[in-house]
Design a protein around this motif. Structure first.
Motif, PDB file in Angstrom:
ATOM      1  N   ALA A 238     -19.238  12.162  -0.425  1.00 18.28           N
ATOM      2  CA  ALA A 238     -18.305  12.860  -1.310  1.00 18.28           C
ATOM      3  C   ALA A 238     -17.441  11.864  -2.077  1.00 18.28           C
ATOM      4  O   ALA A 238     -17.427  10.663  -1.790  1.00 18.28           O
ATOM      5  N   GLN A 239     -16.711  12.379  -3.079  1.00 16.37           N
ATOM      6  CA  GLN A 239     -15.745  11.556  -3.807  1.00 16.37           C
ATOM      7  C   GLN A 239     -14.613  11.178  -2.854  1.00 16.37           C
ATOM      8  O   GLN A 239     -13.999  12.046  -2.237  1.00 16.37           O
ATOM      9  N   LEU A 240     -14.327   9.901  -2.748  1.00 17.29           N
ATOM     10  CA  LEU A 240     -13.336   9.426  -1.795  1.00 17.29           C
ATOM     11  C   LEU A 240     -11.944   9.410  -2.432  1.00 17.29           C
ATOM     12  O   LEU A 240     -11.738   8.811  -3.489  1.00 17.29           O
ATOM     13  N   VAL A 241     -10.998  10.084  -1.772  1.00 19.45           N
ATOM     14  CA  VAL A 241      -9.592  10.071  -2.192  1.00 19.45           C
ATOM     15  C   VAL A 241      -8.775   9.609  -0.985  1.00 19.45           C
ATOM     16  O   VAL A 241      -8.342  10.414  -0.171  1.00 19.45           O
ATOM     17  N   PRO A 242      -8.587   8.304  -0.834  1.00 19.63           N
ATOM     18  CA  PRO A 242      -7.873   7.789   0.336  1.00 19.63           C
ATOM     19  C   PRO A 242      -6.356   7.919   0.198  1.00 19.63           C
ATOM     20  O   PRO A 242      -5.831   8.185  -0.887  1.00 19.63           O
ATOM     21  N   PHE A 243      -5.670   7.717   1.326  1.00 16.40           N
ATOM     22  CA  PHE A 243      -4.212   7.624   1.286  1.00 16.40           C
ATOM     23  C   PHE A 243      -3.775   6.467   2.169  1.00 16.40           C
ATOM     24  O   PHE A 243      -4.463   6.081   3.117  1.00 16.40           O
ATOM     25  N   SER A 244      -2.618   5.874   1.814  1.00 20.34           N
ATOM     26  CA  SER A 244      -2.181   4.668   2.519  1.00 20.34           C
ATOM     27  C   SER A 244      -0.675   4.488   2.423  1.00 20.34           C
ATOM     28  O   SER A 244      -0.074   4.752   1.374  1.00 20.34           O
ATOM     29  N   MET A 245      -0.083   4.019   3.516  1.00 23.29           N
ATOM     30  CA  MET A 245       1.319   3.591   3.523  1.00 23.29           C
ATOM     31  C   MET A 245       1.411   2.094   3.266  1.00 23.29           C
ATOM     32  O   MET A 245       2.496   1.577   2.990  1.00 23.29           O
ATOM     33  N   LYS A 246       0.287   1.379   3.366  1.00 23.79           N
ATOM     34  CA  LYS A 246       0.308  -0.082   3.407  1.00 23.79           C
ATOM     35  C   LYS A 246      -0.212  -0.765   2.153  1.00 23.79           C
ATOM     36  O   LYS A 246      -0.041  -1.974   2.001  1.00 23.79           O
ATOM     37  N   GLU A 247      -0.893  -0.037   1.259  1.00 19.74           N
ATOM     38  CA  GLU A 247      -1.454  -0.706   0.092  1.00 19.74           C
ATOM     39  C   GLU A 247      -1.519   0.233  -1.113  1.00 19.74           C
ATOM     40  O   GLU A 247      -1.657   1.448  -0.969  1.00 19.74           O
ATOM     41  N   ARG A 248      -1.396  -0.358  -2.296  1.00 18.33           N
ATOM     42  CA  ARG A 248      -1.626   0.399  -3.528  1.00 18.33           C
ATOM     43  C   ARG A 248      -3.135   0.596  -3.673  1.00 18.33           C
ATOM     44  O   ARG A 248      -3.921  -0.326  -3.434  1.00 18.33           O
ATOM     45  N   LEU A 249      -3.544   1.783  -4.075  1.00 17.47           N
ATOM     46  CA  LEU A 249      -4.960   2.124  -4.120  1.00 17.47           C
ATOM     47  C   LEU A 249      -5.432   2.290  -5.560  1.00 17.47           C
ATOM     48  O   LEU A 249      -4.666   2.701  -6.442  1.00 17.47           O
ATOM     49  N   HIS A 250      -6.702   1.977  -5.805  1.00 17.75           N
ATOM     50  CA  HIS A 250      -7.296   2.208  -7.119  1.00 17.75           C
ATOM     51  C   HIS A 250      -7.387   3.698  -7.424  1.00 17.75           C
ATOM     52  O   HIS A 250      -7.331   4.108  -8.586  1.00 17.75           O
ATOM     53  N   ARG A 251      -7.552   4.487  -6.368  1.00 21.35           N
ATOM     54  CA  ARG A 251      -7.522   5.935  -6.495  1.00 21.35           C
ATOM     55  C   ARG A 251      -6.974   6.494  -5.191  1.00 21.35           C
ATOM     56  O   ARG A 251      -7.293   5.990  -4.120  1.00 21.35           O
ATOM     57  N   GLY A 252      -6.151   7.539  -5.273  1.00 18.45           N
ATOM     58  CA  GLY A 252      -5.639   8.152  -4.068  1.00 18.45           C
ATOM     59  C   GLY A 252      -4.133   8.309  -4.100  1.00 18.45           C
ATOM     60  O   GLY A 252      -3.507   8.350  -5.165  1.00 18.45           O
ATOM     61  N   VAL A 253      -3.545   8.404  -2.897  1.00 18.57           N
ATOM     62  CA  VAL A 253      -2.109   8.628  -2.757  1.00 18.57           C
ATOM     63  C   VAL A 253      -1.539   7.534  -1.863  1.00 18.57           C
ATOM     64  O   VAL A 253      -2.095   7.259  -0.797  1.00 18.57           O
ATOM     65  N   PHE A 254      -0.429   6.952  -2.285  1.00 19.79           N
ATOM     66  CA  PHE A 254       0.107   5.827  -1.519  1.00 19.79           C
ATOM     67  C   PHE A 254       1.617   5.746  -1.667  1.00 19.79           C
ATOM     68  O   PHE A 254       2.226   6.399  -2.532  1.00 19.79           O
ATOM     69  N   VAL A 255       2.220   4.954  -0.784  1.00 20.88           N
ATOM     70  CA  VAL A 255       3.647   4.669  -0.859  1.00 20.88           C
ATOM     71  C   VAL A 255       3.835   3.396  -1.681  1.00 20.88           C
ATOM     72  O   VAL A 255       3.145   2.403  -1.472  1.00 20.88           O
ATOM     73  N   ASP A 256       4.776   3.445  -2.620  1.00 20.10           N
ATOM     74  CA  ASP A 256       5.063   2.295  -3.475  1.00 20.10           C
ATOM     75  C   ASP A 256       6.562   2.006  -3.431  1.00 20.10           C
ATOM     76  O   ASP A 256       7.360   2.911  -3.712  1.00 20.10           O
ATOM     77  N   PRO A 257       6.993   0.807  -3.067  1.00 20.90           N
ATOM     78  CA  PRO A 257       6.151  -0.323  -2.649  1.00 20.90           C
ATOM     79  C   PRO A 257       5.542  -0.084  -1.274  1.00 20.90           C
ATOM     80  O   PRO A 257       6.130   0.627  -0.462  1.00 20.90           O
ATOM     81  N   PRO A 258       4.388  -0.700  -1.012  1.00 20.33           N
ATOM     82  CA  PRO A 258       3.748  -0.509   0.289  1.00 20.33           C
ATOM     83  C   PRO A 258       4.607  -1.097   1.407  1.00 20.33           C
ATOM     84  O   PRO A 258       5.411  -2.013   1.185  1.00 20.33           O
ATOM     85  N   LEU A 259       4.424  -0.568   2.636  1.00 15.90           N
ATOM     86  CA  LEU A 259       5.120  -1.115   3.795  1.00 15.90           C
ATOM     87  C   LEU A 259       4.431  -2.408   4.213  1.00 15.90           C
ATOM     88  O   LEU A 259       3.215  -2.429   4.445  1.00 15.90           O
ATOM     89  N   ALA A 260       5.192  -3.464   4.333  1.00 16.01           N
ATOM     90  CA  ALA A 260       4.619  -4.782   4.644  1.00 16.01           C
ATOM     91  C   ALA A 260       4.222  -4.906   6.102  1.00 16.01           C
ATOM     92  O   ALA A 260       3.343  -5.697   6.450  1.00 16.01           O
ATOM     93  N   SER A 261       4.854  -4.107   6.980  1.00 17.65           N
ATOM     94  CA  SER A 261       4.548  -4.164   8.409  1.00 17.65           C
ATOM     95  C   SER A 261       4.867  -2.820   9.033  1.00 17.65           C
ATOM     96  O   SER A 261       5.621  -2.020   8.465  1.00 17.65           O
ATOM     97  N   PRO A 262       4.322  -2.544  10.226  1.00 14.50           N
ATOM     98  CA  PRO A 262       4.616  -1.271  10.904  1.00 14.50           C
ATOM     99  C   PRO A 262       6.101  -1.102  11.216  1.00 14.50           C
ATOM    100  O   PRO A 262       6.571   0.029  11.362  1.00 14.50           O
ATOM    101  N   GLU A 263       6.835  -2.221  11.307  1.00 16.51           N
ATOM    102  CA  GLU A 263       8.247  -2.142  11.660  1.00 16.51           C
ATOM    103  C   GLU A 263       9.142  -1.844  10.456  1.00 16.51           C
ATOM    104  O   GLU A 263      10.302  -1.459  10.616  1.00 16.51           O
ATOM    105  N   GLU A 264       8.616  -2.038   9.243  1.00 22.66           N
ATOM    106  CA  GLU A 264       9.453  -1.840   8.055  1.00 22.66           C
ATOM    107  C   GLU A 264       9.859  -0.381   7.915  1.00 22.66           C
ATOM    108  O   GLU A 264       9.033   0.533   8.046  1.00 22.66           O
ATOM    109  N   ALA A 265      11.130  -0.147   7.630  1.00 21.17           N
ATOM    110  CA  ALA A 265      11.646   1.211   7.488  1.00 21.17           C
ATOM    111  C   ALA A 265      11.438   1.718   6.065  1.00 21.17           C
ATOM    112  O   ALA A 265      11.399   0.946   5.104  1.00 21.17           O
ATOM    113  N   LEU A 266      11.302   3.021   5.951  1.00 19.29           N
ATOM    114  CA  LEU A 266      11.256   3.649   4.634  1.00 19.29           C
ATOM    115  C   LEU A 266      12.670   3.734   4.082  1.00 19.29           C
ATOM    116  O   LEU A 266      13.599   4.125   4.779  1.00 19.29           O
ATOM    117  N   THR A 267      12.834   3.384   2.810  1.00 19.24           N
ATOM    118  CA  THR A 267      14.156   3.375   2.179  1.00 19.24           C
ATOM    119  C   THR A 267      14.133   4.196   0.900  1.00 19.24           C
ATOM    120  O   THR A 267      13.097   4.783   0.528  1.00 19.24           O
TER     121      THR A 267
END
Length: 474
Positions: A238-267
């Motif tokens: 199928a058409q892939l639509v990934p999601f990520s907290m850690k990286e900007r994606l060519h397609r999909g849904v992500f957090v920007d700026p990405p979290l650099a580590s699991p310990e980094e807090a969302l601000t």
């Protein structure tokens, strides 16, 4: 499996008289199959039996007869929770008789496109969130599967104008052959349900069946931060639509700026961004505006946005749901605050990852109530957060001694185990009273068991509701 019409005049055995079993039995009966329903419970505990018998359906209760499965049986449809190790299933496999769950049946009867959501954690929250987004967009969703109504029942009511949004467990997916969701979403994978699956490989293979029959015009939404999910993504058609907290994606849904580590807090800086197949970026909303707190809920939100926008929902209805949704019962559910102490019900946490995510959601000191059915796990992945977040532990259930030892290893001096000799309600009353005595103003008392409930309770829902009753008794 074939369409139910194929089984006209043929024998079909339904294992399990739960709500899905009753619906499936009626469906095959209406299509002319010779239906036998079997449940190991005594007939007095099967209130649905009389209704099916009145329709002319054979109902056998009180055990599994040796003659139940024979060469004349064309199909076995089992309740998802029934293990494959029981004699009727083993005999069906020996005879080459197909064994499926109701998900496979619904695949042939549902006129609405199916959106399937699975994962080790976050399924109910994400499924509910998607439903709200599609409802806001006027896409007429029907919520079914593990939440809402039984899938087969919902499938019979659905029209092509609806969207069937289905929460799916590994138990349900293991028994599928031709099941094809138009949008499939895999949230995460962690070690759980090994008492049912036997191995982690079998558990993962069962989850991966969600994508097995998808075609290039379908959509696969996958968590790119989970290594095993990402591996599975490499196999989908199928058409892939990934999601990520850690990286900007060519397609999909992500957090920007990405979290650099699991310990980094969302601000306040972090935003949810959707990038379509053409590379066009849309800022959905700042993460801090989500109606649910915690990184795990931010991750659930990414998945929900990917699914809803792939299903045709616009930005405005998606954002409205993201801001207004306040959660599902038993999933980090706020119960009350008493004398400056907050009480939270996270009874749905039936594995250590779910408890880890709950612990990560709080900045305040935590008095943790944990323990339940012993599935022979050591829970050592909880140690870092026990050390960092937890000031006291109240342990209960079959694993109470394991959690008591784990807490002491984490350097927690305030540890108490609750004896399970009393009733389940009395045990929870005692656990809550004990937790209250160990908490101070500004603390959190959190029920997050990291274990299944079946050693003491019929379900995690009952465990959670009893916890809330115990809190309100204080």
């Amino acid at each position: 499996m074939n369409h139910p019409e194929f089984y006209r005049g043929r024998e079909v055995v339904i294992l399990g008289l739960a709500r899905s079993g009753v619906t499936v039995a009626k469906l095959f009966h209406e299509h002319g199959a010779v239906v036998t329903v079997n449940d190991k419970k005594e007939r007095s505990l099967c209130p649905e039996a009389d209704e099916l018998t009145a329709l002319g359906i054979s109902v056998l209760c009180g055990g599994h007869p040796d003659t139940l499965i024979h060469p004349g049986v064309a199909l076995v449809v089992k309740n998802p929770g029934i293990p494959y190790s029981i004699p009727p299933i083993k005999e069906a496999e020996r005879l080459g008789i197909e064994v499926v769950t109701e998900v496979e049946v619904a695949n042939y009867t549902c006129e609405a496109p199916i959106i399937g959501i699975t994962g080790s954690n976050g399924k109910t929250t994400t499924t509910t969130w998607i439903g709200l987004m599609l409802e806001n967009a006027g896409l007429k969703p029907i919520i079914a599967g593990n939440i809402g109504i039984a899938l087969c029942e919902a499938a019979l009511e659905a029209t092509p104008d609806n969207r069937m949004v289905v929460e799916l467990s590994s138990f349900q997916l293991k028994g599928t052959v031709s099941f094809r969701p138009r949008i499939a979403c895999l949230l995460n994978l962690c070690e759980t349900h090994l008492d049912y699956h036997g191995t982690m490989d079998d558990y993962i293979e069962s989850k991966a069946k969600l994508f097995a029959n998808q075609l290039p015009e379908d959509v696969a939404v996958v968590n790119f931060d989970d290594p095993e999910c990402r591996r599975i993504a490499g196999t989908v058609r199928a058409q892939l639509v990934p999601f990520s907290m850690k990286e900007r994606l060519h397609r999909g849904v992500f957090v920007d700026p990405p979290l650099a580590s699991p310990e980094e807090a969302l601000t306040e800086r972090h935003r949810i961004v959707y990038r379509d197949a053409a590379g066009q970026e849309t800022v959905v909303l700042p993460v801090k505006e989500l109606g649910l707190p915690g990184k795990h809920n931010a991750e659930n939100a990414l998945a929900a946005v990917a699914v809803a926008m792939s299903a045709g929902a616009g930005l405005e209805p998606v954002v409205k749901a993201l801001r207004e949704f306040r959660g599902v019962e038993h999933r980090l559910e706020f119960v009350t605050e008493r004398e400056g102490i907050g009480y939270y019900n996270n009874s749905k946490a039936t594995n250590s990852l779910a408890t880890i995510r709950a612990l990560e959601s709080f900045e305040q000191p935590i008095v943790l109530i944990a323990g339940g059915q012993d599935r022979k796990l050591d829970f050592r992945d909880l140690l870092p957060l026990l050390r960092e977040k937890v000031k006291a532990v109240v342990s209960l259930g079959e694993t109470r001694d394991i959690f008591a030892r784990l807490a002491e290893e984490a350097g927690i001096s305030a540890v108490k185990s609750v004896d399970t000799g009393n009733s389940a309600a009395d045990t929870l009353d005692e656990a809550v009273r004990t937790a209250r005595s160990m908490a101070a103003r500004g603390d959190i008392v959190l029920l997050s068991p990291a274990c299944a409930s079946w050693d003491m309770f019929e379900s995690y829902e009952i465990r959670g509701r009893m916890f809330k009753e115990s809190v309100h008794k204080l």
